[in-house]
Design a protein around this motif. Structure first.
Motif, PDB file in Angstrom:
ATOM      1  N   TYR A   2       0.841  -1.202   0.000  1.00 49.13           N
ATOM      2  CA  TYR A   2       0.000   0.000   0.000  1.00 49.13           C
ATOM      3  C   TYR A   2       0.874   1.248   0.000  1.00 49.13           C
ATOM      4  CZ  TYR A   2      -2.541   3.849   2.121  1.00 49.13           C
ATOM      5  OH  TYR A   2      -3.040   5.087   2.400  1.00 49.13           O
ATOM      6  N   LEU A   3       1.939   1.261   0.848  1.00 48.92           N
ATOM      7  CA  LEU A   3       2.824   2.425   0.927  1.00 48.92           C
ATOM      8  C   LEU A   3       3.469   2.720  -0.428  1.00 48.92           C
ATOM      9  CD1 LEU A   3       4.809   2.303   4.291  1.00 48.92           C
ATOM     10  CD2 LEU A   3       2.823   3.692   3.670  1.00 48.92           C
ATOM     11  N   ILE A   4       3.832   1.658  -1.143  1.00 48.53           N
ATOM     12  CA  ILE A   4       4.460   1.854  -2.453  1.00 48.53           C
ATOM     13  C   ILE A   4       3.486   2.558  -3.391  1.00 48.53           C
ATOM     14  CG2 ILE A   4       5.385   0.674  -4.493  1.00 48.53           C
ATOM     15  CD1 ILE A   4       6.482  -1.478  -2.605  1.00 48.53           C
ATOM     16  N   ILE A   5       2.256   2.021  -3.478  1.00 43.68           N
ATOM     17  CA  ILE A   5       1.249   2.595  -4.369  1.00 43.68           C
ATOM     18  C   ILE A   5       0.851   4.009  -3.921  1.00 43.68           C
ATOM     19  CG2 ILE A   5      -1.247   2.409  -4.813  1.00 43.68           C
ATOM     20  CD1 ILE A   5       0.347   0.861  -6.805  1.00 43.68           C
ATOM     21  N   TYR A   6       0.686   4.165  -2.604  1.00 45.85           N
ATOM     22  CA  TYR A   6       0.304   5.471  -2.069  1.00 45.85           C
ATOM     23  C   TYR A   6       1.393   6.501  -2.363  1.00 45.85           C
ATOM     24  CZ  TYR A   6      -0.783   9.133   1.313  1.00 45.85           C
ATOM     25  OH  TYR A   6      -1.042  10.322   1.911  1.00 45.85           O
ATOM     26  N   GLY A   7       2.638   6.141  -2.062  1.00 48.38           N
ATOM     27  CA  GLY A   7       3.776   7.039  -2.306  1.00 48.38           C
ATOM     28  C   GLY A   7       3.848   7.437  -3.782  1.00 48.38           C
ATOM     29  N   PHE A   8       3.559   6.470  -4.642  1.00 42.44           N
ATOM     30  CA  PHE A   8       3.579   6.711  -6.079  1.00 42.44           C
ATOM     31  C   PHE A   8       2.488   7.712  -6.450  1.00 42.44           C
ATOM     32  CE2 PHE A   8       1.721   5.237 -10.184  1.00 42.44           C
ATOM     33  CZ  PHE A   8       2.739   5.668 -11.010  1.00 42.44           C
ATOM     34  N   GLN A   9       1.302   7.537  -5.861  1.00 42.89           N
ATOM     35  CA  GLN A   9       0.166   8.393  -6.210  1.00 42.89           C
ATOM     36  C   GLN A   9       0.366   9.835  -5.733  1.00 42.89           C
ATOM     37  OE1 GLN A   9      -2.872   5.968  -4.600  1.00 42.89           O
ATOM     38  NE2 GLN A   9      -3.286   4.891  -6.529  1.00 42.89           N
ATOM     39  N   VAL A  10       0.955  10.013  -4.543  1.00 48.39           N
ATOM     40  CA  VAL A  10       1.146  11.376  -4.033  1.00 48.39           C
ATOM     41  C   VAL A  10       2.530  11.918  -4.394  1.00 48.39           C
ATOM     42  CG1 VAL A  10      -0.472  10.980  -2.137  1.00 48.39           C
ATOM     43  CG2 VAL A  10       1.985  10.641  -1.768  1.00 48.39           C
ATOM     44  N   PHE A  11       3.217  11.183  -5.257  1.00 47.45           N
ATOM     45  CA  PHE A  11       4.533  11.562  -5.732  1.00 47.45           C
ATOM     46  C   PHE A  11       5.551  11.691  -4.614  1.00 47.45           C
ATOM     47  CE2 PHE A  11       7.248  13.361  -9.014  1.00 47.45           C
ATOM     48  CZ  PHE A  11       6.806  12.601 -10.082  1.00 47.45           C
ATOM     49  N   ASN A  12       5.432  10.801  -3.611  1.00 50.56           N
ATOM     50  CA  ASN A  12       6.419  10.773  -2.531  1.00 50.56           C
ATOM     51  C   ASN A  12       7.329   9.564  -2.754  1.00 50.56           C
ATOM     52  OD1 ASN A  12       7.878  10.520  -0.226  1.00 50.56           O
ATOM     53  ND2 ASN A  12       6.136  10.795   1.182  1.00 50.56           N
ATOM     54  N   PHE A  13       8.385   9.785  -3.528  1.00 49.17           N
ATOM     55  CA  PHE A  13       9.217   8.640  -3.897  1.00 49.17           C
ATOM     56  C   PHE A  13      10.172   8.203  -2.788  1.00 49.17           C
ATOM     57  CE2 PHE A  13       7.358   9.444  -7.910  1.00 49.17           C
ATOM     58  CZ  PHE A  13       7.303   8.190  -8.497  1.00 49.17           C
ATOM     59  N   ASP A  14      10.329   9.056  -1.777  1.00 53.85           N
ATOM     60  CA  ASP A  14      11.052   8.612  -0.579  1.00 53.85           C
ATOM     61  C   ASP A  14      10.329   7.403   0.020  1.00 53.85           C
ATOM     62  OD1 ASP A  14      12.650  10.717  -0.997  1.00 53.85           O
ATOM     63  OD2 ASP A  14      11.797  11.988   0.594  1.00 53.85           O
TER      64      ASP A  14
END
Lengths: 258, 267
Positions: free
Chosen positions: B223-235
Motif C-alpha cells: 500500500y505504501l508503495i502505491i500510495y507514495g507513487f500516487q502522491v509523488f512521494n518517492f522517498d
C-alpha cells in the motif's frame, strides 16, 4: 500335507487392443517345509505367479489355496521378499523392521523382541540404530529378510532376492537364508533365473515354458543335494550333471523364441 | 601427522579463510558504493532527486516513521498477510494433493481444470477476490494463497505419484490399508518435495501480498508503495521497496534454516 495348492491357475492381462495370456494352466502343490524354485526364460511370468500367490493381483481362473483356504487378498501368512531390499531410506534399521509389525498391527513387546533376535542371528544386532545407507547391499538384504519374517509368515515368496548382490555375498546369503528357513521350518517358493542357485537351494525345481507359462518339467533334487547347505551342494559331483540337464532344457526353450 | 603436511594443511585453511573474508568485504564494498553513488548522484542532480530519492532522505523518512510508530503497523500488516498466505497456500496445496491421491477418479476429472488454473495468471483474478472477500486483508491473503496453492498442489501431487512402486509393494505385501500406505510410504517419501515447496512458497506469498495490497488495502508495505507513487512521494516508495527486500530475505533465510532442520535426518 500341501501348504500351498495351485489348481489350474490362469492369468490374462488386458490392454486396450488385446488380451495377453500370461499364465496357462498351472497346477502345483507345495508341502509344508519344502523349498521349491521356479525357473524359466526371462519374461515368462514367474513374478506374476508370486504376485498372485501373495494376493497382490487376482488370477483369472483356477484356484490358489493356502492351507485349503482360497487366497483373496494379502495376508500375514505369506511373506514376500523383493529383488532388492527396498528398505525405507528415511527409517533406521530397527524402524524398518518395526514397520512390518506396525502395519500388521502386531507391534507387541514380544514380537519386537523376536525381530531383534532375528536381527542378531543375521549378525546385525549392533546396526539397529543405523540408517540403511550405512549398510552394504548384503546387509540390507538380510534386514529385508528380517522384516519379511517379522510378520511370522508360514510361506515365503522370494523374488530373485540375490540378483542385485555380488557373487560372494550372494553365496553367503544363500546359506544364511537356507539355514534360517530350515531352522524355522518355513516353506519357501523362490523365483530365479539362476540355475545353480535353484539347484543349490531347492528340494524341487519347476521349469516354466515361454509365455504363456506352463509347467514344462519338474526336477526333484536328490537327497545328497537337498540335505546339504547351498554352498556345500555346489561342491557335490552330481551338481554339474543337474546343471547340464536343466541348462539344456532351458536352452531348448530359449531357442523356441529365437 | 608429519609437520610438513600439517603446515600445508594450515596454509590451506588460512587461504580458505582469506577467500571468505575477501568475498564478504567485496560484497560490503559494492553495497557501500551503490549507496554512496546514489546519494552523490542525487545531490549533484545527475538523477532527478524527486523521482529517485536519495539514501539520506529515505533514512530520514524511516526515522520519522519509526518515531511516530506508523511504520510498525504497515510492516506488521504485510508480515501477517504474508505468513498466513504462505501457510495456507502450502498446507492447502498439500491437502488438495492428498485428496487427489486418495481419489484417482477425481484426480482424472479435475486434471484439465487444474491445468487451466495453473496456466491462468492468478493476478488477473484480483478483482474477483475483492468482490468475493471484500476490500480488506482477507482479499490480500487470498491473493497470496491463490498464487501459491495451485503450484504446490501440482508439485506435491507429482511427488506423491512418483513414489517408488516397490516401496509401496513392500507395505502392500503386509496388507497395508490405503491410509497406512499414505502415512508410512507416500508422505515420508514426498517429504523433501514438501520441504522445498516451503521455500518456493515464501517467494510466491510475497508476490501475492504485494500485488494484493496494490489492488486493495489501506495498510501495508505494498500500500505504501502505491500510495507514495500516487502522491509523488518517492522517498516512501524507495523506503518500502528496501523494507520489502530486507523482510523477504529474512523470511526466506528463516525458511532455509527451517528446511535444514527438517531435513537433518535425511541424506
Amino acid at each position: 500335507m500341501a501348504l500351498l495348492t495351485l489348481r489350474e491357475v490362469e492369468k490374462h492381462f488386458f490392454s486396450q487392443e488385446n488380451v495377453i495370456e500370461a499364465i496357462r494352466n498351472i497346477s502345483l502343490d507345495i508341502d509344508s517345509g519344502e523349498f521349491v524354485s521356479i525357473i524359466g526364460p526371462s519374461g515368462c511370468g514367474k513374478t506374476t505367479i508370486l504376485s498372485m500367490i501373495a494376493g497382490l493381483i487376482k488370477h483369472s481362473a483356477g484356484e490358489i489355496l493356502l492351507q485349503d483356504a482360497p487366497i483373496t487378498t494379502t495376508s500375514t501368512d505369506i511373506g514376500y521378499m523383493l529383488q532388492q531390499d527396498y528398505l525405507f531410506p528415511w527409517l533406521t534399521i530397527g524402524e524398518n523392521i518395526d514397520i512390518a509389525l506396525e502395519i500388521t498391527k502386531t507391534k507387541t513387546r514380544q514380537n519386537q523382541a523376536y525381530t531383534r533376535e532375528l536381527l542378531d542371528q543375521m549378525g546385525l544386532a549392533d546396526r539397529e540404530k543405523d540408517m540403511p545407507s550405512e549398510l552394504s547391499g548384503g546387509m540390507k538384504q538380510r534386514v529385508a529378510l528380517v522384516r519379511t519374517l517379522a510378520a511370522k509368515p508360514s510361506l515365503l515368496l522370494l523374488d530373485e532376492p540375490f540378483s542385485a548382490l555380488d557373487f560372494q555375498t550372494k553365496l553367503r546369503l544363500e546359506d544364511l537364508i537356507h539355514e534360517t528357513l530350515k531352522e524355522k521350518r518355513k516353506t519357501a517358493l523362490l523365483v530365479t533365473h539362476d540355475i545353480s542357485e535353484a539347484i543349490a537351494m531347492s528340494d524341487r525345481i519347476v521349469l516354466l515354458s515361454n509365455r504363456p507359462a506352463e509347467i514344462k518339467r519338474t526336477f526333484i533334487m536328490p537327497e545328497e543335494l537337498k540335505a546339504k547347505s547351498p554352498l556345500a551342494a555346489r561342491q557335490q559331483p552330481t551338481f554339474q550333471d543337474w546343471f547340464q540337464l536343466i541348462w539344456k532344457e532351458l536352452e531348448n526353450l530359449e531357442s523356441e523364441i529365437a | 601427522m608429519n609437520p610438513k603436511l600439517h603446515e600445508q594443511h594450515e596454509q590451506f585453511r588460512v587461504r580458505k579463510k582469506h577467500e571468505k573474508i575477501y568475498v564478504f568485504m567485496t560484497q560490503v564494498a559494492i553495497l557501500a558504493a551503490f549507496i554512496s553513488l546514489w546519494e552523490i548522484a542525487s545531490r549533484l542532480n545527475w538523477i532527478d532527486p524527486l523521482i529517485f530519492s536519495s539514501p539520506s532522505s529515505v533514512w530520514n523518512l524511516l526515522v520519522s516513521m519509526i518515531a511516530d510508530s506508523s511504520l510498525y503497523v504497515h510492516i506488521g500488516v504485510t508480515l501477517v498477510e504474508t505468513i498466513f498466505g504462505f501457510l495456507i497456500g502450502t498446507l492447502g496445496g498439500i491437502a488438495i494433493a492428498a485428496f487427489l491421491w486418495w481419489s484417482p477418479f477425481l484426480s482424472r476429472v479435475l486434471d484439465p481444470y487444474i491445468v487451466v488454473l495453473n496456466a491462468t495468471p492468478k493476478v488477473a483474478l484480483g478483482p474477483m477476490l475483492i468482490v468475493i472477500f471484500g476490500a480488506n486483508m482477507t482479499s490480500v491473503v487470498a491473493m497470496a494463497v491463490l498464487i501459491s496453492i495451485i503450484v504446490t498442489t501440482l508439485v506435491i501431487y507429482g511427488a506423491f505419484r512418483e513414489t517408488d512402486e516397490n516401496l509401496i509393494k513392500v507395505v502392500d505385501t503386509f496388507g497395508a490399508s490405503k491410509w497406512q500406505r499414505f502415512r508410512h510410504v507416500i508422505i515420508p517419501a514426498s517429504y523433501p518435495a514438501m520441504v522445498s515447496a516451503l521455500k518456493v512458497n515464501v517467494g510466491l506469498a510475497w508476490v501475492g501480498v504485494i500485488v494484493g495490497e496494490y489492488l486493495v488495502s489501506n495498510e501495508g508495505l505494498g500500500y505504501l508503495i502505491i500510495y507514495g507513487f500516487q502522491v509523488f512521494n518517492f522517498d516512501m516508495v524507495m523506503l518500502s521497496l528496501v523494507l520489502v527486500a530486507i523482510l523477504a530475505t529474512i523470511m526466506y533465510q528463516a525458511v532455509a534454516i527451517l528446511e535444514k532442520f527438517l531435513m537433518r535426518n535425511r541424506h
